[in-house]
Design an enzyme around this catalytic site. Sequence first.
Site, PDB file in Angstrom:
ATOM      1  N   GLY A 195       0.844  -1.186   0.000  1.00  0.00           N
ATOM      2  CA  GLY A 195       0.000   0.000   0.000  1.00  0.00           C
ATOM      3  C   GLY A 195       0.873   1.228   0.000  1.00  0.00           C
TER       4      GLY A 195
ATOM      5  N   ASP B 160       1.117  12.551  -2.416  1.00  0.00           N
ATOM      6  CA  ASP B 160       1.729  11.814  -3.520  1.00  0.00           C
ATOM      7  C   ASP B 160       0.624  11.577  -4.537  1.00  0.00           C
ATOM      8  OD1 ASP B 160       2.886  10.041  -5.301  1.00  0.00           O
ATOM      9  OD2 ASP B 160       3.994   8.974  -3.759  1.00  0.00           O
TER      10      ASP B 160
ATOM     11  N   ASN C 271       0.185   9.636  -7.223  1.00  0.00           N
ATOM     12  CA  ASN C 271      -0.185   8.230  -7.439  1.00  0.00           C
ATOM     13  C   ASN C 271      -1.374   8.092  -8.383  1.00  0.00           C
ATOM     14  OD1 ASN C 271       1.294   6.003  -6.304  1.00  0.00           O
ATOM     15  ND2 ASN C 271       0.951   6.922  -4.297  1.00  0.00           N
TER      16      ASN C 271
ATOM     17  N   ARG D 125      -1.616   6.555 -11.331  1.00  0.00           N
ATOM     18  CA  ARG D 125      -1.736   5.214 -11.910  1.00  0.00           C
ATOM     19  C   ARG D 125      -2.643   5.224 -13.145  1.00  0.00           C
ATOM     20  NH1 ARG D 125       0.204   1.580  -7.878  1.00  0.00           N
ATOM     21  NH2 ARG D 125       1.732   2.826  -6.746  1.00  0.00           N
TER      22      ARG D 125
ATOM     23  N   GLU E 289       5.355  10.448 -15.623  1.00  0.00           N
ATOM     24  CA  GLU E 289       4.067   9.765 -15.637  1.00  0.00           C
ATOM     25  C   GLU E 289       2.962  10.553 -14.952  1.00  0.00           C
ATOM     26  OE1 GLU E 289       4.690   5.948 -13.927  1.00  0.00           O
ATOM     27  OE2 GLU E 289       6.158   5.322 -15.441  1.00  0.00           O
TER      28      GLU E 289
ATOM     29  N   GLY F  30       3.124  29.092  -7.172  1.00  0.00           N
ATOM     30  CA  GLY F  30       3.508  30.075  -6.169  1.00  0.00           C
ATOM     31  C   GLY F  30       2.992  29.799  -4.775  1.00  0.00           C
TER      32      GLY F  30
ATOM     33  N   LEU G  28      12.539  11.563 -10.654  1.00  0.00           N
ATOM     34  CA  LEU G  28      13.090  11.317 -11.983  1.00  0.00           C
ATOM     35  C   LEU G  28      13.728   9.945 -12.120  1.00  0.00           C
ATOM     36  CD1 LEU G  28      14.787  14.818 -12.282  1.00  0.00           C
ATOM     37  CD2 LEU G  28      12.840  14.063 -13.656  1.00  0.00           C
TER      38      LEU G  28
ATOM     39  N   GLY H 161       7.800   0.177  -4.877  1.00  0.00           N
ATOM     40  CA  GLY H 161       7.802   1.012  -3.678  1.00  0.00           C
ATOM     41  C   GLY H 161       8.894   2.059  -3.615  1.00  0.00           C
ATOM     42  N   ALA H 162       9.616   2.284  -4.713  1.00  0.00           N
ATOM     43  CA  ALA H 162      10.718   3.251  -4.685  1.00  0.00           C
ATOM     44  C   ALA H 162      10.207   4.661  -4.394  1.00  0.00           C
ATOM     45  CB  ALA H 162      11.473   3.219  -6.008  1.00  0.00           C
ATOM     46  N   GLY H 163       9.079   5.037  -5.012  1.00  0.00           N
ATOM     47  CA  GLY H 163       8.521   6.360  -4.759  1.00  0.00           C
ATOM     48  C   GLY H 163       8.071   6.529  -3.324  1.00  0.00           C
ATOM     49  N   ASP H 164       7.491   5.480  -2.747  1.00  0.00           N
ATOM     50  CA  ASP H 164       7.067   5.526  -1.352  1.00  0.00           C
ATOM     51  C   ASP H 164       8.277   5.688  -0.431  1.00  0.00           C
ATOM     52  OD1 ASP H 164       4.564   4.932  -2.445  1.00  0.00           O
ATOM     53  OD2 ASP H 164       4.821   2.779  -2.105  1.00  0.00           O
TER      54      ASP H 164
END
Length: 317
Positions: free
Chosen positions: A41, A171, A173, A175, A205, A226, A234, A263-266
């Site tokens: 999750g 985030d 997310n 998808r 994405e 702003g 990236l 899960g790298a972004g998490d």
Amino acid sequence: MTGRPVIALGDANVDLVIRLPERGASRADLAGSVPRLFGGGSVANVAVALARLDVPVSFVGMIGDDSYGRFVQADLAGEGVNTSGLRVSREALTPMVIALIEPSGERMIVVWPPEGGADKHLAPDHVSRDAIAGAAWLHTSGMIMRDSPSREAALHAMRLARDAGVPVSLDLNLRLELWGWNDSIAATIAQAIALADVVLGSADEEIAPLAGVERVEEAARALSAGRRAVVARLGERGALVCDPTGNLAHVPAFPVTVVDTLGAGDAFNGGFIAARLAGCDLPEAARWGNAVAALKIARSGARGTPTRAEVLRLLGG
């Protein structure tokens, strides 16, 4: 480091991870493809990443009254995450994410059930005003903003946090490859962005498509408007940070041998939030995010996140 907790509000599920062998692999090589079950999750992963970084964290979400739900609850508690805000539905199932990991470390994802999972049943009255007001930070995700009542629960929590002066991160997310895009979801995400102090997402994405421009620098500034920081992840190139004044900083990634990008972004989000709570500026917080993500993708599973000591060693601290 503050003693007040981060509130991580969103999705929790189980991940069934299957490592795909190379084409023409021998029977012995296939032994490494035995399915493995992990807690998962997007927001639950961030909660665990924070706990391993010695940040107090409480998870708010919903699971089903089933064996997977009990697995999720025990797993979070075992990691030191406060689960007093975890609700149980007797009407919906705890989702399973089936993750097929290619030999390169990239992943393909299938979600079951595809709709109506327990995480989407979280409602506004499940959110404690006092808990939000007493938090150091609120983190949530677009993953629960596609359905009612979970979208209303997330937006309600974000409004409570804003009213209480609690920093809010989102985030995206999105998808898009799994669930597509429509006017209702677009309107909800726009509301969420307006309530966020920090917006995080994949540069190619999510950030660029959402802003409707090709160059990620322009997209980050457009979403910042702003008013908020935008962090565009990236991948192997690191992260691009845009502060509320429109200043940009590119923060390079740490070199690593990729085992699994699940899960790298998490993991990045956990490192980023931990660093911000420790008083780091935005570029340094992104460097923390890159470090946590690098250590995670060198391991299998979305929960392969590091301890604080491991991160400090990588950072040279």
